[in-house]
Design a protein around this motif. Sequence first.
Motif, PDB file in Angstrom:
ATOM      1  N   SER A 251      -1.166  -2.231  13.789  1.00  0.00           N
ATOM      2  CA  SER A 251      -1.025  -3.190  12.701  1.00  0.00           C
ATOM      3  C   SER A 251      -0.890  -4.618  13.222  1.00  0.00           C
ATOM      4  O   SER A 251      -0.772  -5.533  12.434  1.00  0.00           O
ATOM      5  CB  SER A 251       0.162  -2.802  11.820  1.00  0.00           C
TER       6      SER A 251
ATOM      7  N   THR B 166       0.813  -1.208   0.000  1.00  0.00           N
ATOM      8  CA  THR B 166       0.000   0.000   0.000  1.00  0.00           C
ATOM      9  C   THR B 166       0.850   1.262   0.000  1.00  0.00           C
ATOM     10  O   THR B 166       1.664   1.462   0.883  1.00  0.00           O
ATOM     11  CB  THR B 166      -0.927   0.002   1.223  1.00  0.00           C
TER      12      THR B 166
ATOM     13  N   ALA C 108      -9.484  -5.518   9.509  1.00  0.00           N
ATOM     14  CA  ALA C 108      -9.318  -6.545   8.501  1.00  0.00           C
ATOM     15  C   ALA C 108     -10.397  -7.611   8.645  1.00  0.00           C
ATOM     16  O   ALA C 108     -10.784  -7.954   9.756  1.00  0.00           O
ATOM     17  CB  ALA C 108      -7.939  -7.175   8.652  1.00  0.00           C
ATOM     18  N   PRO C 109     -10.892  -8.149   7.518  1.00  0.00           N
ATOM     19  CA  PRO C 109     -11.970  -9.143   7.570  1.00  0.00           C
ATOM     20  C   PRO C 109     -11.555 -10.466   8.213  1.00  0.00           C
ATOM     21  O   PRO C 109     -12.389 -11.331   8.398  1.00  0.00           O
ATOM     22  CB  PRO C 109     -12.332  -9.361   6.095  1.00  0.00           C
TER      23      PRO C 109
ATOM     24  N   LYS D  76      -4.938  -5.150  13.845  1.00  0.00           N
ATOM     25  CA  LYS D  76      -5.544  -4.753  12.568  1.00  0.00           C
ATOM     26  C   LYS D  76      -7.000  -4.328  12.710  1.00  0.00           C
ATOM     27  O   LYS D  76      -7.840  -4.610  11.865  1.00  0.00           O
ATOM     28  CB  LYS D  76      -5.415  -5.864  11.525  1.00  0.00           C
ATOM     29  N   ARG D  77      -7.265  -3.668  13.817  1.00  0.00           N
ATOM     30  CA  ARG D  77      -8.613  -3.151  14.064  1.00  0.00           C
ATOM     31  C   ARG D  77      -8.486  -1.767  14.670  1.00  0.00           C
ATOM     32  O   ARG D  77      -7.446  -1.392  15.197  1.00  0.00           O
ATOM     33  CB  ARG D  77      -9.348  -4.020  15.082  1.00  0.00           C
TER      34      ARG D  77
ATOM     35  N   ARG E 297      -0.678 -10.393   5.427  1.00  0.00           N
ATOM     36  CA  ARG E 297      -1.192 -10.373   6.792  1.00  0.00           C
ATOM     37  C   ARG E 297      -0.084 -10.598   7.801  1.00  0.00           C
ATOM     38  O   ARG E 297      -0.249 -11.297   8.780  1.00  0.00           O
ATOM     39  CB  ARG E 297      -2.262 -11.459   6.985  1.00  0.00           C
TER      40      ARG E 297
ATOM     41  N   LYS F  91     -13.781  -1.196  13.107  1.00  0.00           N
ATOM     42  CA  LYS F  91     -13.505  -1.612  11.733  1.00  0.00           C
ATOM     43  C   LYS F  91     -12.111  -2.195  11.675  1.00  0.00           C
ATOM     44  O   LYS F  91     -11.252  -1.883  12.512  1.00  0.00           O
ATOM     45  CB  LYS F  91     -13.657  -0.443  10.769  1.00  0.00           C
TER      46      LYS F  91
ATOM     47  N   PHE G 232      -5.910   2.293  15.866  1.00  0.00           N
ATOM     48  CA  PHE G 232      -5.541   1.185  14.986  1.00  0.00           C
ATOM     49  C   PHE G 232      -4.110   0.771  15.263  1.00  0.00           C
ATOM     50  O   PHE G 232      -3.254   1.609  15.471  1.00  0.00           O
ATOM     51  CB  PHE G 232      -5.655   1.625  13.524  1.00  0.00           C
TER      52      PHE G 232
ATOM     53  N   GLY H 143       0.558  -6.015   5.101  1.00  0.00           N
ATOM     54  CA  GLY H 143      -0.383  -6.320   6.167  1.00  0.00           C
ATOM     55  C   GLY H 143      -1.731  -6.706   5.588  1.00  0.00           C
ATOM     56  O   GLY H 143      -2.626  -7.171   6.280  1.00  0.00           O
ATOM     57  N   ASP H 144      -1.853  -6.511   4.279  1.00  0.00           N
ATOM     58  CA  ASP H 144      -3.134  -6.780   3.624  1.00  0.00           C
ATOM     59  C   ASP H 144      -3.319  -8.282   3.397  1.00  0.00           C
ATOM     60  O   ASP H 144      -2.426  -9.085   3.634  1.00  0.00           O
ATOM     61  CB  ASP H 144      -3.192  -6.008   2.295  1.00  0.00           C
TER      62      ASP H 144
ATOM     63  N   ASP I  11      -5.505   8.999   6.822  1.00  0.00           N
ATOM     64  CA  ASP I  11      -5.322   7.714   6.167  1.00  0.00           C
ATOM     65  C   ASP I  11      -6.330   7.544   5.024  1.00  0.00           C
ATOM     66  O   ASP I  11      -7.536   7.614   5.246  1.00  0.00           O
ATOM     67  CB  ASP I  11      -5.535   6.625   7.226  1.00  0.00           C
TER      68      ASP I  11
ATOM     69  N   ARG J  12      -9.032  -4.065  -1.452  1.00  0.00           N
ATOM     70  CA  ARG J  12      -8.709  -4.072  -0.029  1.00  0.00           C
ATOM     71  C   ARG J  12     -10.038  -4.024   0.712  1.00  0.00           C
ATOM     72  O   ARG J  12     -10.905  -3.219   0.381  1.00  0.00           O
ATOM     73  CB  ARG J  12      -7.874  -2.837   0.259  1.00  0.00           C
ATOM     74  N   VAL J  13     -10.203  -4.890   1.684  1.00  0.00           N
ATOM     75  CA  VAL J  13     -11.519  -5.014   2.308  1.00  0.00           C
ATOM     76  C   VAL J  13     -11.440  -4.707   3.808  1.00  0.00           C
ATOM     77  O   VAL J  13     -10.505  -5.118   4.484  1.00  0.00           O
ATOM     78  CB  VAL J  13     -12.084  -6.441   2.112  1.00  0.00           C
TER      79      VAL J  13
HETATM   80  P1  ADP Z   1      -0.746  -2.524   4.561  1.00  0.00           P
HETATM   81  O1  ADP Z   1      -0.624  -1.042   4.548  1.00  0.00           O
HETATM   82  O2  ADP Z   1       0.449  -3.253   4.055  1.00  0.00           O
HETATM   83  O3  ADP Z   1      -1.986  -3.006   3.899  1.00  0.00           O
HETATM   84  P2  ADP Z   1      -1.466  -2.247   7.367  1.00  0.00           P
HETATM   85  O4  ADP Z   1      -0.757  -2.842   8.535  1.00  0.00           O
HETATM   86  O5  ADP Z   1      -1.498  -0.787   7.224  1.00  0.00           O
HETATM   87  O6  ADP Z   1      -0.816  -2.958   6.078  1.00  0.00           O
HETATM   88  O7  ADP Z   1      -2.943  -2.734   7.375  1.00  0.00           O
HETATM   89  C1  ADP Z   1      -3.267  -4.075   7.615  1.00  0.00           C
HETATM   90  C2  ADP Z   1      -4.737  -4.278   7.528  1.00  0.00           C
HETATM   91  O8  ADP Z   1      -5.388  -3.566   8.568  1.00  0.00           O
HETATM   92  C3  ADP Z   1      -5.356  -3.755   6.269  1.00  0.00           C
HETATM   93  O9  ADP Z   1      -5.339  -4.731   5.254  1.00  0.00           O
HETATM   94  C4  ADP Z   1      -6.760  -3.429   6.688  1.00  0.00           C
HETATM   95  O10 ADP Z   1      -7.546  -4.578   6.604  1.00  0.00           O
HETATM   96  C5  ADP Z   1      -6.597  -3.034   8.136  1.00  0.00           C
HETATM   97  N1  ADP Z   1      -6.561  -1.581   8.270  1.00  0.00           N
HETATM   98  C6  ADP Z   1      -5.703  -0.721   7.697  1.00  0.00           C
HETATM   99  N2  ADP Z   1      -5.943   0.542   8.066  1.00  0.00           N
HETATM  100  C7  ADP Z   1      -7.003   0.494   8.908  1.00  0.00           C
HETATM  101  C8  ADP Z   1      -7.739   1.473   9.664  1.00  0.00           C
HETATM  102  N3  ADP Z   1      -7.439   2.767   9.611  1.00  0.00           N
HETATM  103  N4  ADP Z   1      -8.767   1.050  10.418  1.00  0.00           N
HETATM  104  C9  ADP Z   1      -9.070  -0.242  10.491  1.00  0.00           C
HETATM  105  N5  ADP Z   1      -8.426  -1.206   9.827  1.00  0.00           N
HETATM  106  C10 ADP Z   1      -7.401  -0.866   9.038  1.00  0.00           C
END
Ligand code: ADP
Length: 977
Positions: free
Chosen positions: A490, A339, A512-513, A493-494, A664, A510, A488, A615-616, A456, A553-554
């Motif tokens: 990493s 990303t 990652a799924p 991931k919430r 991830r 909110k 948030f 992290g995706d 962001d 990206r979900v």
């Molecule tokens: P990357 O930037 O490589 O995708 P991140 O560690 O930033 O990795 O994000 C990992 C995951 O966390 C994302 O794929 C997404 O699902 C979730 N995420 C990222 N940003 C947010 C946010 N601001 N709020 C909630 N979840 C997020």
Amino acid sequence: MDAITQSRTSTGTDVHRLTADDALRTFGPGDRGLASSQVAELLARHGPNVLREQARRPLVLVFAAEFTSPMAILLWVGGLVALLAGIVELGIAIVVVNVVNGVFGFWQEYRAERATEELKKLLSGHVTVVRDGEVREIPTQDLVPGDLLVVAEGDRIGADARLVEASDLQIDQSALSGESRAVHKDAGPVAEDLPAAQLHNMVFAGTSVMNGDGRAVVTATGMATEFGRIADLTQSVREEPSPLQKELGRLTRQLSVLALGLGALFVVVAVVFVGEPWARAFVFGLGMVVAFIPEGLLPTVTLSLAMAVQRMARRHALVKKLSSVETLGCTTVICSDKTGTLTQNEMTVTDLWVPGVWYAVDGRGYAPEGMIHRQDPVATGSTTGTATTTDDRATVGPAGAAPQDTAAPLASTAPQDATATTDPALRTLLEAAGLCNNSAVRPPAPDESRWTVHGDPTEACLLVVAAKAGLDPEALQRERPRLRELAFDSRRKRMTTIHQADGRRLAYVKGAPQCVPPQCSWIVRDGVRREMTEADRAEITAVNDGFARRGLRVLAVAVRTVDVVADPATYTVDEVERELTFLGLVAMEDPPREGIAEAVATCHRASIRIIMITGDYGLTAESIARSIGVVRGADVRVVSGTELARMSEEDLVEALRGELIFARVAPEQKFRVVATLQSMGEIVAVTGDGVNDAPALKRADIGIAMGRTGTDVSKEAADMILTDDHFASIVTAIDEGRGVYDNIRKFLTYILTSNMAEAAPSAVFLVSRGVVPLPLTVMQILTIDLGTDLLPALGLGTERPESDVMDRPPRPRSQRLMDRRVLGLAFGWYGLLEAVFALVGYLVVNVANGWPAVPFAADGELYARATTMTLAAIIFCQIGAVLGCRTTSVSLWTIGIFSNRRIVWGIVAEIVLLAALSYVPLLQGVFGTAPLLLADWAALAVLPVAMVLLDEVRRGYVRHQGRVAEREAPAVAPRPR
Ligand code: ADP
Ligand code: MG
């Protein structure tokens, strides 16, 4: 530490004793921050927020150093000896040469230093403050006491400040107290007078935020900060010389010893076998020593590194240390984020899913223009079978819910426009997404057309889609004020925010799924809230995978009602983020960056591997990786963070041999990947932006931070910062890094070449036992080495990287600068040709005089003419050599003979110098030269042409050999280590 005293503001009041509100009122102008009108006055009173510059080495000393180096001392002695021996002209000339050389060296060092200074300015940071009621980014040096500072994870704190708001704030104070553990900070008052570092409601300049966020009122800036008080102690670290500079130092010493040996040998042989008088032999030997010592090497190399750094800065790569330039040239693997580095990090929500219903969203970019269409679930289902070919995971769960392809269903169904009002489930989803959000979307400025975002992009696009649905997230924030944020991170991931909604308190989550649904116990479907079943979970996974396979990206969104009475500060992640009610999924598109496929292809041509570490989600990562060519093979392994944690070292090594993607993974895990790659002998560049990336960035051979989106902590840990966050800039930097190394070798070849041509005449003199008088006098030798050679050599240091530098594999780190190729070219090719041409020049003059019937002239007009011819021949051959050195294998015609302006001017300068030496009577006396005739010039002009042509033939042969080697090599040649 004594220097850390109690915290007092400039007004002398103990700010730590106050409550947060009082602190805000007393020391800051409330929560709207300072007004711009106040700032100028405060800045004038307190001065800019900078640490006093460390006293730089006075220029006089730098200058003096140039004249006291071993080589300079040698020259002083030589000059003195010449004067004492009565060779006054030579004595004076040596002194002049010494001065010129010293000034030149000083100039180079000065320029290199200036370039580095410029860079430091570019590297100085920014902070976020509230001013005029608005959140703004300002240069750190503009901070003033009273400013309301906004800090978040990864920020470096710009000044000492009293916290007025803090959530889960953890600060790394090691810069101040040496303690490496992060300390907790909050906004409550402290009744005692403690040492500053122990005040839990103060944050200090030079420390950084490891977790959480907060706001604080600045109490002290610049030298008045705690850090300023100890800064004097820490500022004295000097930059280590780079490996290359060290190698050059070694090389210079070795060559100097060699030169001394040769000089001594010459003196002995000349005295004993030729019968020269001691004084003359000594002075001549000395001249040879001086000529052979590559005194210009180190400053020129430093300068060309510094200039490369400057060029790289213009091309969006800020290098913090000169040594990184050379490491870049050796890089074999780049571990890259996805990303923002490979993709634009410009998110647009394209699809929404609430249990059972799928919506597609129109419009791209941040402008809130576009419709949301409800997609017929049956139509969706019908595409599932056709779009899913290889992976059966897509059909897990109700097939009807897995969207596969936007185009087909959009065309096949009559889309129904949806707004938030038509579907309450959609409304709740978008409300949650809009509230659990720290970003802002700004309409275009009057003279612009693009909407911009603050914060962001992953969050900003949620505001945009909410607006497209007819919601007003800002109004919503006012209606349901936020009580608390669980920021948030990493790892989990919430992210969660807790809001006051009428009589209730709602936590919106909110993330990652894979990280939100496990925390959910409930789901809302068709307006009914019920317990979540395994089938629901499978369906969510299937829908998510469908989106992910399209490279989307979900995010999953959920909600929960929390305890109304609790103090908001006491909510914890473990307590809040459980038994959630699942609301839906939001899928966003993040297009690959422009030019990314080309940059990736260039890396592959250059035998540099790219490993995506994100992290995706795996499917999202793989889809993007494939679309830009990062992975190409059929069996690409996607290793998840959990898998990586379980892997043994051997398994990891094995996996790293093939094509793979890390998905991830937590940033901490990057460290292991980097370390393992290094143990496999790779030279690793790694990108990172967060606080947790710092260990990996430090461990890597080249740590790369993101200039725009990266945290201060990551920038500090990195060796290089990309000002445009673009992967392609890494490739550019590697290109430059390789080019610089090539240039240094070219430069080295060139200066060694003339040594051969200078030594050969003396050898002839010795071998003939004086029958042939010295074809080149000591003054003339010095003229070449310290006069005519300087400028063209400098030009070589600035040669642009050759067009094929990225078609070769990386240079092994063990490769020496002066290897067989350099020596072979310098002595065995250019040097030999020059020696021959020079002696021919010398002979021609004597032949014209009647040699061999008449013996060689040993003095007088004829001797002067003969030596002048030798000198001129060498200079003209050096013109050919400098052009030849410009390129390794590509033809000189291809790059353009005169395409390097510095070299052209250098050549012009050396011809002018030669003309001056030959025609100015005063110089004739000093250098023992004589006027060249027109015919001489004509003959000389042939030399560079001959050199260049011969060299082209050689290069053509080299290219031919290269092609043969390529044809005979196996299809997938193992990379040389
Ligand atoms: P990357 O930037 O490589 O995708 P991140 O560690 O930033 O990795 O994000 C990992 C995951 O966390 C994302 O794929 C997404 O699902 C979730 N995420 C990222 N940003 C947010 C946010 N601001 N709020 C909630 N979840 C997020
Ligand atoms: Mg990210």
